[in-house]
Each structure stands twice: as structure tokens, then as C-alpha cells.
Design a protein around this motif. Structure first.
Motif, mmCIF file in Angstrom:
data_model
loop_
_atom_site.group_PDB
_atom_site.id
_atom_site.type_symbol
_atom_site.label_atom_id
_atom_site.label_comp_id
_atom_site.label_asym_id
_atom_site.label_seq_id
_atom_site.Cartn_x
_atom_site.Cartn_y
_atom_site.Cartn_z
ATOM 1 N N TRP A 245 0.881 -1.083 -0.121
ATOM 2 C CA TRP A 245 -0.044 0.205 0.060
ATOM 3 C C TRP A 245 1.209 1.834 0.226
ATOM 4 O O TRP A 245 0.423 2.623 -0.762
ATOM 5 N N GLU A 246 2.309 1.258 0.953
ATOM 6 C CA GLU A 246 2.845 2.215 0.818
ATOM 7 C C GLU A 246 3.483 2.564 -0.422
ATOM 8 O O GLU A 246 3.764 3.793 -1.162
ATOM 9 N N ALA A 247 3.693 1.350 -1.413
ATOM 10 C CA ALA A 247 4.913 1.274 -2.501
ATOM 11 C C ALA A 247 4.071 2.471 -3.594
ATOM 12 O O ALA A 247 4.784 2.599 -4.512
ATOM 13 N N ARG B 4 -8.259 0.112 -6.003
ATOM 14 C CA ARG B 4 -7.361 -0.025 -6.932
ATOM 15 C C ARG B 4 -6.372 -0.960 -6.566
ATOM 16 O O ARG B 4 -5.606 -0.870 -7.261
ATOM 17 N N LEU B 5 -6.260 -1.102 -5.422
ATOM 18 C CA LEU B 5 -4.692 -1.286 -4.575
ATOM 19 C C LEU B 5 -5.300 -3.369 -4.896
ATOM 20 O O LEU B 5 -4.089 -3.997 -4.569
ATOM 21 N N HIS B 6 -6.038 -3.284 -4.877
ATOM 22 C CA HIS B 6 -6.870 -5.479 -4.770
ATOM 23 C C HIS B 6 -6.674 -5.736 -6.259
ATOM 24 O O HIS B 6 -5.882 -6.840 -5.825
ATOM 25 N N PRO B 7 -6.908 -5.498 -7.133
ATOM 26 C CA PRO B 7 -5.858 -6.223 -8.203
ATOM 27 C C PRO B 7 -4.620 -5.918 -8.560
ATOM 28 O O PRO B 7 -3.731 -7.107 -8.856
ATOM 29 N N MET B 8 -3.786 -5.214 -8.296
ATOM 30 C CA MET B 8 -2.927 -4.912 -7.535
ATOM 31 C C MET B 8 -1.673 -5.675 -6.720
ATOM 32 O O MET B 8 -0.644 -6.027 -7.119
ATOM 33 N N GLY C 22 0.422 -9.008 -7.139
ATOM 34 C CA GLY C 22 1.606 -8.890 -8.386
ATOM 35 C C GLY C 22 2.796 -7.685 -7.781
ATOM 36 O O GLY C 22 3.970 -8.463 -7.946
ATOM 37 N N THR C 23 2.129 -6.733 -7.464
ATOM 38 C CA THR C 23 3.088 -5.852 -6.961
ATOM 39 C C THR C 23 4.012 -7.058 -5.542
ATOM 40 O O THR C 23 5.361 -6.722 -4.965
ATOM 41 N N ALA C 24 3.468 -7.542 -4.444
ATOM 42 C CA ALA C 24 4.240 -8.188 -3.549
ATOM 43 C C ALA C 24 4.855 -8.948 -4.259
ATOM 44 O O ALA C 24 6.298 -9.290 -3.639
ATOM 45 N N ASN C 25 4.774 -9.549 -5.066
ATOM 46 C CA ASN C 25 6.219 -10.883 -5.692
ATOM 47 C C ASN C 25 7.206 -9.997 -6.336
ATOM 48 O O ASN C 25 7.949 -10.452 -6.423
ATOM 49 N N LEU C 26 6.580 -8.827 -6.735
ATOM 50 C CA LEU C 26 7.399 -7.710 -6.961
ATOM 51 C C LEU C 26 8.928 -7.635 -6.408
ATOM 52 O O LEU C 26 9.853 -7.456 -6.132
ATOM 53 N N LEU C 27 7.253 -6.961 -4.668
ATOM 54 C CA LEU C 27 9.009 -6.400 -4.252
ATOM 55 C C LEU C 27 9.204 -7.366 -3.560
ATOM 56 O O LEU C 27 10.899 -7.076 -2.722
ATOM 57 N N ALA C 28 8.996 -8.723 -3.713
ATOM 58 C CA ALA C 28 9.839 -9.810 -2.571
ATOM 59 C C ALA C 28 10.903 -10.119 -3.521
ATOM 60 O O ALA C 28 11.889 -11.068 -3.325
ATOM 61 N N ARG C 29 10.534 -10.442 -4.643
ATOM 62 C CA ARG C 29 11.897 -10.453 -5.633
ATOM 63 C C ARG C 29 13.108 -9.249 -5.680
ATOM 64 O O ARG C 29 14.277 -9.598 -5.457
ATOM 65 N N HIS C 30 12.711 -8.045 -5.348
ATOM 66 C CA HIS C 30 13.433 -7.410 -4.590
ATOM 67 C C HIS C 30 13.958 -7.077 -3.744
ATOM 68 O O HIS C 30 15.084 -6.343 -2.974
#
Length: 292
Positions: free
Chosen positions: A78-80, A88-92, A95-103
Motif C-alpha cells: 500500500w505504501e509502495a 485500486r489496490l486489490h487487483p495489484m 503482483g506487486t507483493a511478488n515484485l517487491l519480494a524479488r527485490h
């Protein structure tokens, strides 16, 4: 009558009603309820046959909160994404959590991923309302980056009886096909208010560098000397590139009053009918379109 008194009165009347055996006695109890509490007849009968009301406030259901392991991850996402709403947050979210986890910004486990996939939009909205969201920072108008640029370009208008050729008005007209989303072509239109001579050139997008390059090309081909340029308050004109160009060529650069299109009337009136030069074929394409 207070609510507590009403409950006590109904409990006492219900006991009398249930113990009554004669029809006339039950009818008198219902008449008393109608007169005392203002109940309708059918509602009074239902109240006498219903279960006794509990005294005091109703107890809330004690159900453990779900998605406890996923909530810290949701808050990081949510903060990112700059604090979007639940819709707007629910569909993302996943995907965003997996992207942040990879980084390496957060750690995901199978349980957390499962909770992220299962949480509903409504539950997400209830959780977000309990988190602190920083308010938008108010930047005074005189502290914004564009304030300095606007101060370098004075607000003026050409004289109505101007008779010296070379006083130009410029404008940018979009060709968006009815939708302003995406990337599309514009027409840079330049008009001399004295002679009526005009030139136009197509540009892709409204980037400052592209618009400045197109304007310099038009002015380089102008058949006589130019002494002034007048534009609206768009950022495609009020920028460092155009200010440097006008200063280097000793041109007067002025702008219109905000929301006053009549200050740039000579070029505005030509926005319904223009020619666009094709950069691929160098042909003149005649367009007669309604204003975008």
C-alpha cells in the motif's frame, strides 16, 4: 419512556399476555399496548408472542481477525503504491507483493501468498481505514518550480491596433480521436496577428523539447523578421528551452491571462481548420476537424 423502561414494560406485559386464557383479557392487554407504546395491532401481537428481549446492550460476536500474517505485507504494498484506495489496490496486490519480494523488500511465505489471494476488496477497505495515511503536502504557489518560470514571462496582450508585422501567437492543438489517454499527434499553429500569415507543423506528443524544436523550425522559415511571441500558460511553452530561445534571439515573449482564451484569439480561431505537414511524405494534408 426510556428504552430500559420500555423493555421492562414489555416483559411484564408479555408475561400477562402468555398467562391469559380468555380472549377478552388478551384483547385488553393489546389495547393497553396500543395506547401506551403506540404499537399497531399486528405488531403488538407479534411483540407479545416473541422471545423476551435481553436487557442491556447486545454482545458483539467475538471472531478472531483473519489475514493477520498478510497485513504487514499489504501495508508495505500500500505504501509502495502511494496509498491507493482498496478498489485500486486489490487487483495489484499479489503482483506487486511478488515484485517487491524479488527485490528483497519483503518476505513471502505460502501462507501469506494464500491470504493475499483470498482477501476481499471489502475486507481490504476496512483494514486500510485503520492505517495512518500521510496527507498531501501543500506547496504554496510561489514555491512551486513553475512559479519562477512564469515570473520570467509577463502577462500581456498585443495592442488591438498593432500594425508592426512579426507579432506571433502560438498554440498547440491535439488530435486525440475523442480520448485524451495515450500518445497522439498535435499541431503547432503559429499566426501573425498583423498580416494573418500562419504556419503549422505536426508534432508527436507535447514534450517540451519536441515543441521547441518544431517552433524553431517554423520561425527559421518565416519570410520576414519576428519581434514577439505570445502563448497560453501551458508547460509546453512556459519552459526553460523556449525562454532561452527568445532571449537568445531578442524576442518579446508574453503569455495570456489564465483561462482567458481571447488573449490568444487570432490563433485560437484557426483551431477548427488547419493543415498538418506529414514528416514522412512532406505532403500537406488538409484537415477540417472540430476542435479537440
Amino acid at each position: 419512556m426510556s428504552m430500559q423502561s420500555r423493555r421492562e414494560y414489555l416483559s411484564a406485559m408479555r408475561i400477562r399476555y402468555l398467562r391469559a386464557t380468555a380472549r377478552q383479557e388478551k384483547s385488553r392487554i393489546l389495547d393497553e399496548l396500543e395506547a401506551t407504546l403506540g404499537y399497531a395491532r399486528k405488531y403488538a401481537i407479534a411483540a407479545m408472542k416473541g422471545r423476551p428481549e435481553q436487557h442491556g446492550p447486545r454482545s458483539k460476536r467475538c471472531r478472531p481477525l483473519q489475514y493477520q500474517m498478510a497485513l504487514p505485507v499489504i501495508q508495505v504494498v500500500w505504501e509502495a503504491l502511494d496509498y491507493p484506495c482498496a478498489e485500486r489496490l486489490h487487483p495489484m496486490l499479489v503482483g506487486t507483493a511478488n515484485l517487491l519480494a524479488r527485490h528483497g523488500e519483503l518476505h513471502l511465505t505460502p501462507t501469506i501468498v494464500e491470504q493475499l489471494e483470498q482477501i476481499s476488496r471489502a475486507t481490504l477497505a476496512r483494514r486500510i481505514t485503520k492505517w495512518v495515511q500521510p496527507g498531501a503536502k501543500h506547496i504554496p504557489a510561489d514555491k512551486r518550480p513553475s512559479a519562477h518560470l512564469r515570473s520570467e514571462v509577463p502577462i500581456e496582450r498585443y495592442d488591438w491596433d498593432e500594425d508592426k508585422p512579426g507579432a506571433l501567437e502560438i498554440d498547440l492543438v491535439e488530435h486525440n480521436g475523442g480520448s485524451s489517454s495515450g500518445h497522439y499527434a498535435y499541431t503547432l499553429s503559429v499566426v501573425d496577428i498583423v498580416t494573418g500569415y500562419s504556419r503549422r507543423l505536426a508534432v508527436l506528443g507535447r514534450g517540451q523539447a519536441g515543441v521547441a524544436s518544431a517552433l524553431e523550425r517554423i520561425l527559421a522559415e518565416w519570410p520576414y523578421a519576428i519581434w514577439g511571441i505570445h502563448s497560453d500558460n501551458g508547460s509546453e511553452f512556459i519552459n526553460h528551452q523556449l525562454i532561452r530561445y527568445t532571449k537568445a534571439n531578442r524576442l518579446s515573449f508574453t503569455r495570456s491571462r489564465p483561462y482567458k482564451k481571447n488573449d490568444n484569439a487570432h490563433v485560437e480561431q484557426k483551431n477548427r481548420f488547419w493543415y498538418v505537414r506529414s514528416s514522412d511524405t512532406n505532403a500537406m494534408i488538409h484537415l477540417n476537424m472540430s476542435r479537440g
